[in-house]
Write an enzyme that holds these catalytic residues in place. Structure first.
Site, PDB file in Angstrom:
ATOM      1  N   CYS A  50      -1.700  -8.860  -4.219  1.00 53.27           N
ATOM      2  CA  CYS A  50      -2.303  -8.822  -2.885  1.00 53.27           C
ATOM      3  C   CYS A  50      -2.446 -10.240  -2.339  1.00 53.27           C
ATOM      4  CB  CYS A  50      -3.663  -8.139  -2.937  1.00 53.27           C
ATOM      5  SG  CYS A  50      -3.557  -6.365  -3.251  1.00 53.27           S
ATOM      6  N   ALA A  82       0.214  -4.220  -3.138  1.00 49.18           N
ATOM      7  CA  ALA A  82      -0.366  -2.907  -2.853  1.00 49.18           C
ATOM      8  C   ALA A  82      -0.398  -2.695  -1.344  1.00 49.18           C
ATOM      9  CB  ALA A  82      -1.772  -2.819  -3.443  1.00 49.18           C
ATOM     10  N   GLN A 124       4.883  -1.577  -3.628  1.00 50.04           N
ATOM     11  CA  GLN A 124       3.879  -0.750  -4.293  1.00 50.04           C
ATOM     12  C   GLN A 124       3.093   0.004  -3.228  1.00 50.04           C
ATOM     13  OE1 GLN A 124       0.088  -2.313  -6.018  1.00 50.04           O
ATOM     14  NE2 GLN A 124       1.004  -1.746  -7.991  1.00 50.04           N
ATOM     15  N   TYR A 207      -8.321   2.453  -8.276  1.00 50.01           N
ATOM     16  CA  TYR A 207      -8.017   2.901  -6.918  1.00 50.01           C
ATOM     17  C   TYR A 207      -7.857   4.420  -6.916  1.00 50.01           C
ATOM     18  CZ  TYR A 207      -7.599  -2.098  -6.214  1.00 50.01           C
ATOM     19  OH  TYR A 207      -7.860  -3.442  -6.171  1.00 50.01           O
TER      20      TYR A 207
END
Length: 381
Positions: A50, A82, A124, A207
């Site tokens: 990230c 992500a 992703q 998550y």
């Protein structure tokens, strides 16, 4: 398996080379790997990292340079961070997104450049679940309110906050779960339009998808909670939905947290069983991380501390795996591949420190690798 037993399992697997195949029969770090119709030129992959550098989910020049630099450094595949499949599925307001068609073009620019360098462009797909609506790590990483550019509600299998100070999430209804599955499939269609050749589904680190797997965060009483078959249902549904729209010629990976590192949580044995299920649904590789679902879980950090999970899943489930976690040295990475512990190494922080790490690793291990023509004059002999 308790976290204590998981630790013992790691130690045992690292100390018993007798069960491994002979190194002479195994590939090495710089041997190609074919996954469906896509060839990785070697076994070194850039992990999704990230960057917290977006506005409204749009990729920027930062992403072009960040991802492109690792492709110039000759990573076999470069996986974008992500990327949220819905606006409320972001970790922070600055996350990358793919919930609307307008997000496609900025990603296409980065993916096109990655492919021009001979690397495989990947992405992703993720939903942050009960860990959504937080600020960037350099601003503390704490939950934020709508007045601070955060949002509410956030979503989870059950109305259980991640930790003290986090929002209490709303429990997804069965109808909303179906919508979430379709959001992942729609994101996969957009990833294809943007030029991605590899998708990784994020089912780790606490998550949304991981939170369904773990009985510590999933206390539902319907067919999405309770038994192992029920807790893995949403992950299997997402994989099946994505595989329907993702071309047969392109690989599909899933990142999992192999253990919660906590008694009563998700276990390594369950990860093995899930891996078998996912392979039958069309998953080509399991990216084996751990933790993230329990605040302050006692994790025994150290070089290669998660590699044993990749090895156990690879051997017991018969599924290709990726090893992650404090892999920093060329000889260390090469040994992971040569000993059959994993099929690829997936590096994160080391690629932040050394964007051209594959070039340096090839030299250290005595392998030839094609440098960019623009950099040939700097090639070390």
């Amino acid at each position: 398996m308790s976290w204590q037993n998981a630790t013992l399992c790691i130690a045992a697997l690292q100390m018993v080379p007798a069960i491994r195949m002979m190194p002479s029969l195994m590939p090495h770090l710089f041997e190609p790997l074919q996954l469906r119709g896509v060839e990785l030129k070697h076994r070194i992959v850039v992990s999704p990292m990230c960057q917290y550098s977006c506005t409204d989910g749009f990729a920027t020049n930062w992403h072009l340079v960040h991802l492109g630099t690792r492709a110039v450094g000759r990573a076999a595949a470069v996986i974008a961070e992500a990327t949220a499949v819905t606006a409320d599925g972001r970790i922070s307001p600055r996350d990358l997104g793919i919930w609307q068609d307008a997000h496609i073009e900025p990603l296409r620019r980065a993916f096109s450049f990655i492919e021009e360098q001979g690397s495989v462009p990947g992405i992703q797909l993720a939903h942050a679940g009960r860990k959504a609506s937080t600020c960037e790590p350099w601003s503390g990483g704490k939950p934020i309110s709508p007045a601070q550019s955060g949002w509410t509600p956030i979503w989870a299998p059950s109305a259980l906050p991640f930790a003290e100070g986090y929002q209490v999430p709303q429990s997804l209804t069965v109808a909303q779960i179906a919508e979430m599955v379709e959001a992942f499939a729609a994101a996969a269609r957009r990833a294809l339009a943007a030029g991605a050749k590899l998708i990784e589904l994020h089912s780790a680190h606490g998550y949304l998808l991981h939170s369904f797997l773990s009985p510590l965060s999933n206390q539902r009483g319907d067919h999405y909670g309770g038994s192992f078959a029920n807790r893995v249902r949403i992950v299997c549904e997402v994989v099946a939905a994505v595989r329907k729209v993702w071309p047969e010629r392109y690989p599909l990976w899933v990142r999992i947290s192999a253990t919660d590192w906590t008694t009563g949580g998700w276990t390594v044995d369950e990860s093995v069983e899930l891996s078998r299920l996912l392979q039958s649904l069309g998953v080509d590789l399991l990216d084996c991380s751990s933790g993230g679902n329990v605040h302050h879980a006692p994790i025994p950090l150290g070089p290669g501390y998660q590699v044993a999970f990749a090895e156990q899943i690879r051997r017991q489930a018969g599924v290709p795996t990726g090893a992650v976690g404090m892999i920093t040295e060329p000889a260390q990475a090469d040994q992971i591949i040569r000993s059959g512990q994993a099929d690829v190494v997936i590096l994160a922080r080391q690629f932040l420190r050394e964007p051209y790490w594959p070039l340096l690793a090839a030299r250290a291990l005595g392998h030839e690798i094609q440098w960019p023509l623009q950099y040939e004059r700097a090639k070390l002999k």
